[in-house]
Write an enzyme that holds these catalytic residues in place. Structure first.
Site, PDB file in Angstrom:
ATOM      1  N   THR A  46      -9.102  -1.576   3.700  1.00 31.58           N
ATOM      2  CA  THR A  46      -9.003  -1.937   2.290  1.00 31.58           C
ATOM      3  C   THR A  46      -9.353  -3.408   2.106  1.00 31.58           C
ATOM      4  OG1 THR A  46      -7.629  -1.757   0.308  1.00 31.58           O
ATOM      5  CG2 THR A  46      -6.499  -2.396   2.336  1.00 31.58           C
ATOM      6  N   LYS A  48     -13.520  -4.364   3.565  1.00 23.72           N
ATOM      7  CA  LYS A  48     -14.376  -3.171   3.521  1.00 23.72           C
ATOM      8  C   LYS A  48     -15.820  -3.446   3.920  1.00 23.72           C
ATOM      9  CE  LYS A  48     -11.937  -0.373   0.055  1.00 23.72           C
ATOM     10  NZ  LYS A  48     -12.146   0.470  -1.133  1.00 23.72           N
ATOM     11  N   ALA A  54     -19.841  -3.405 -12.075  1.00 17.16           N
ATOM     12  CA  ALA A  54     -20.886  -3.266 -11.059  1.00 17.16           C
ATOM     13  C   ALA A  54     -20.425  -3.868  -9.730  1.00 17.16           C
ATOM     14  CB  ALA A  54     -22.175  -3.931 -11.532  1.00 17.16           C
ATOM     15  N   SER A  89       0.816  -1.215   0.000  1.00 14.98           N
ATOM     16  CA  SER A  89       0.000   0.000   0.000  1.00 14.98           C
ATOM     17  C   SER A  89       0.853   1.270   0.000  1.00 14.98           C
ATOM     18  CB  SER A  89      -0.903   0.011   1.228  1.00 14.98           C
ATOM     19  OG  SER A  89      -1.563   1.257   1.322  1.00 14.98           O
ATOM     20  N   ASP A 124     -14.332   6.853  -0.955  1.00 12.81           N
ATOM     21  CA  ASP A 124     -14.052   6.541  -2.367  1.00 12.81           C
ATOM     22  C   ASP A 124     -14.955   7.351  -3.296  1.00 12.81           C
ATOM     23  OD1 ASP A 124     -12.033   4.671  -1.876  1.00 12.81           O
ATOM     24  OD2 ASP A 124     -13.454   3.035  -1.661  1.00 12.81           O
ATOM     25  N   LEU A 167     -10.348   3.807 -13.503  1.00 14.03           N
ATOM     26  CA  LEU A 167      -9.936   3.621 -12.110  1.00 14.03           C
ATOM     27  C   LEU A 167      -8.631   2.843 -12.013  1.00 14.03           C
ATOM     28  CD1 LEU A 167     -12.707   4.769 -11.344  1.00 14.03           C
ATOM     29  CD2 LEU A 167     -12.934   2.979  -9.639  1.00 14.03           C
ATOM     30  N   THR A 212     -21.636  -9.521 -15.555  1.00 14.89           N
ATOM     31  CA  THR A 212     -22.741 -10.190 -14.866  1.00 14.89           C
ATOM     32  C   THR A 212     -23.898  -9.205 -14.759  1.00 14.89           C
ATOM     33  OG1 THR A 212     -21.051 -11.366 -13.590  1.00 14.89           O
ATOM     34  CG2 THR A 212     -23.334 -11.547 -12.806  1.00 14.89           C
ATOM     35  N   ASN A 261     -14.351   2.454   3.990  1.00 14.74           N
ATOM     36  CA  ASN A 261     -12.899   2.523   3.784  1.00 14.74           C
ATOM     37  C   ASN A 261     -12.226   3.423   4.807  1.00 14.74           C
ATOM     38  OD1 ASN A 261     -13.396   5.134   2.846  1.00 14.74           O
ATOM     39  ND2 ASN A 261     -11.793   4.996   1.289  1.00 14.74           N
TER      40      ASN A 261
HETATM   41  P1  ATR Z   1     -13.767  -3.748  -7.172  1.00 19.15           P
HETATM   42  O1  ATR Z   1     -13.875  -3.611  -5.686  1.00 19.15           O
HETATM   43  O2  ATR Z   1     -12.430  -3.352  -7.722  1.00 19.15           O
HETATM   44  O3  ATR Z   1     -14.893  -3.101  -7.877  1.00 19.15           O
HETATM   45  P2  ATR Z   1     -15.063  -6.251  -7.593  1.00 19.15           P
HETATM   46  O4  ATR Z   1     -16.132  -5.856  -6.643  1.00 19.15           O
HETATM   47  O5  ATR Z   1     -14.521  -7.643  -7.542  1.00 19.15           O
HETATM   48  O6  ATR Z   1     -13.800  -5.318  -7.451  1.00 19.15           O
HETATM   49  O7  ATR Z   1     -15.605  -5.929  -9.074  1.00 19.15           O
HETATM   50  C1  ATR Z   1     -14.851  -6.240 -10.205  1.00 19.15           C
HETATM   51  C2  ATR Z   1     -15.579  -5.753 -11.440  1.00 19.15           C
HETATM   52  O8  ATR Z   1     -14.759  -6.042 -12.586  1.00 19.15           O
HETATM   53  C3  ATR Z   1     -16.907  -6.437 -11.688  1.00 19.15           C
HETATM   54  O9  ATR Z   1     -17.772  -5.554 -12.346  1.00 19.15           O
HETATM   55  C4  ATR Z   1     -16.499  -7.592 -12.606  1.00 19.15           C
HETATM   56  O10 ATR Z   1     -17.538  -8.104 -13.398  1.00 19.15           O
HETATM   57  P3  ATR Z   1     -18.502  -9.270 -12.804  1.00 19.15           P
HETATM   58  O11 ATR Z   1     -19.457  -8.589 -11.876  1.00 19.15           O
HETATM   59  O12 ATR Z   1     -19.161  -9.832 -14.010  1.00 19.15           O
HETATM   60  O13 ATR Z   1     -17.593 -10.247 -12.110  1.00 19.15           O
HETATM   61  C5  ATR Z   1     -15.487  -6.892 -13.468  1.00 19.15           C
HETATM   62  N1  ATR Z   1     -14.562  -7.837 -14.105  1.00 19.15           N
HETATM   63  C6  ATR Z   1     -13.505  -8.440 -13.547  1.00 19.15           C
HETATM   64  N2  ATR Z   1     -12.894  -9.238 -14.425  1.00 19.15           N
HETATM   65  C7  ATR Z   1     -13.588  -9.143 -15.587  1.00 19.15           C
HETATM   66  C8  ATR Z   1     -13.459  -9.726 -16.885  1.00 19.15           C
HETATM   67  N3  ATR Z   1     -12.484 -10.587 -17.169  1.00 19.15           N
HETATM   68  N4  ATR Z   1     -14.368  -9.360 -17.836  1.00 19.15           N
HETATM   69  C9  ATR Z   1     -15.351  -8.495 -17.557  1.00 19.15           C
HETATM   70  N5  ATR Z   1     -15.523  -7.929 -16.339  1.00 19.15           N
HETATM   71  C10 ATR Z   1     -14.651  -8.237 -15.384  1.00 19.15           C
END
Ligand code: ATR
Length: 301
Positions: free
Chosen positions: A85, A89, A151, A35, A126, A246, A176, A110
């Site tokens: 973190t 969280k 999402a 970090s 955030d 991000l 998703t 956070n």
């Molecule tokens: P964070 O806290 O960084 O938002 P997270 O809650 O795990 O981490 O969310 C990761 C996001 O990246 C989600 O929107 C995820 O999509 P899914 O909800 O379908 O899992 C997206 N993501 C991660 N890897 C992906 C991939 N290979 N293709 C498309 N979306 C991806």
């Protein structure tokens, strides 16, 4: 007595005098070793001559009881607060005495502050950090229409921040679909004046040209998967649009490279990291954060 903390870089030696009066804050997470937050906050304390110190507080995921013990320990050990973190969280939330509306809506904390009466208050900086960084780049979210890619946890903070800052439309795309649908519905109920919808991939080309701002909250493009991107190559950005990623490692993601090539304005997520920390700094200390000092500490890493 004095403590000399040496970072990996030779020129970055922070001297902090630790005494019986030093105010302690830290970072709850697992792992926390990489970090930048300790360097960022300790540089800010030093710059303002504040008798404060920021330390790593690694808390393992197993056994599950550890996270509650850690949160109680924040109060028991007299810390003034902590950041929280990945992956804690959400897990800290049931152990706190109160949550800000932002933390409640986003479903993640956070930043914890130990109030004067010992109450543990959970906040989420955030969302405000993201909006503050947009404004730092002279992008005012008020009245803007936005595409949010993803999402997950970061998307929740981004959508909340954008809607609270007066965006008029937010379209959420996610691999998703169910997660996009439930995030849109929840945020729509909180912000009736902003149109917050979940969209399917087929709708992206049609919507893309109409939006002012595109925000990537997915991990696509992050090191080591630098060749991945959340945006189809065949869908063009145009001048006047802002593309915010991000992902800040690397600074120039494949998404931002394409946006630049298409003539859009690009912003890397490093500023959100700095601003979420700056807002936490202000929550704990009540002082105006030295944002440039914090940025310099992050850039050195
Ligand atoms: P964070 O806290 O960084 O938002 P997270 O809650 O795990 O981490 O969310 C990761 C996001 O990246 C989600 O929107 C995820 O999509 P899914 O909800 O379908 O899992 C997206 N993501 C991660 N890897 C992906 C991939 N290979 N293709 C498309 N979306 C991806």
């Amino acid at each position: 007595s004095s403590l000399i903390t040496r970072s990996r870089l030779k020129d970055e030696t922070v001297m902090a005098t630790i005494s019986g009066k030093t105010n302690m804050v830290g970072l709850i997470g697992w792992p926390v070793g990489h970090s930048v937050s300790p360097a960022m906050h300790n540089a800010a304390f030093a710059a303002l001559g504040l008798d404060w110190c920021y330390v790593p507080l690694p808390v393992p995921v197993e056994p599950a009881a550890r996270i509650g013990e850690a949160v109680q320990g924040v109060r028991a050990l007299g810390l003034r607060g902590t950041n929280v973190t990945v992956p804690h969280k959400q897990a800290v939330m049931p152990h706190l005495d109160r949550l800000t509306p932002a933390a409640q809506a986003i479903g993640a904390v956070n930043t914890i502050k130990v109030e004067a009466d010992g109450a543990l208050s959970g906040d989420n900086t955030d969302a405000r950090g993201f909006v503050a960084d947009l404004q730092d780049h002279e992008v005012d979210p008020a009245g803007k229409s936005v595409i949010v890619l993803g999402a997950g946890g970061s998307a929740r903070a981004v959508v909340y921040g954008l809607a609270a800052a007066g965006c008029t439309a937010i379209a959420i795309f996610n691999r998703t679909q169910d997660k996009a649908t439930s995030l849109a519905a929840q945020m729509q109920a909180l912000f009736p004046r902003c149109s917050i919808t979940a969209q399917t991939g087929e709708q992206l080309p049609a919507l893309a040209s109409q939006f002012d701002l595109v925000v990537n909250t997915t991990s696509l493009g992050m090191t080591p998967q630098v060749d991945t991107t959340p945006w189809p190559d065949e869908v063009a950005f145009h001048a006047g649009q802002v593309v915010y990623d991000l992902v800040y490692n690397p600074r120039q993601t494949r998404l931002l490279q394409k946006a630049t090539a298409d003539g859009a304005h690009t912003i890397s997520g490093i500023g959100m990291l700095i601003w979420q920390g700056a807002i936490a700094f202000e929550i704990w200390t009540g002082q105006k954060p030295p944002v440039d000092v914090m940025r310099a500490a992050v850039e050195k890493r």
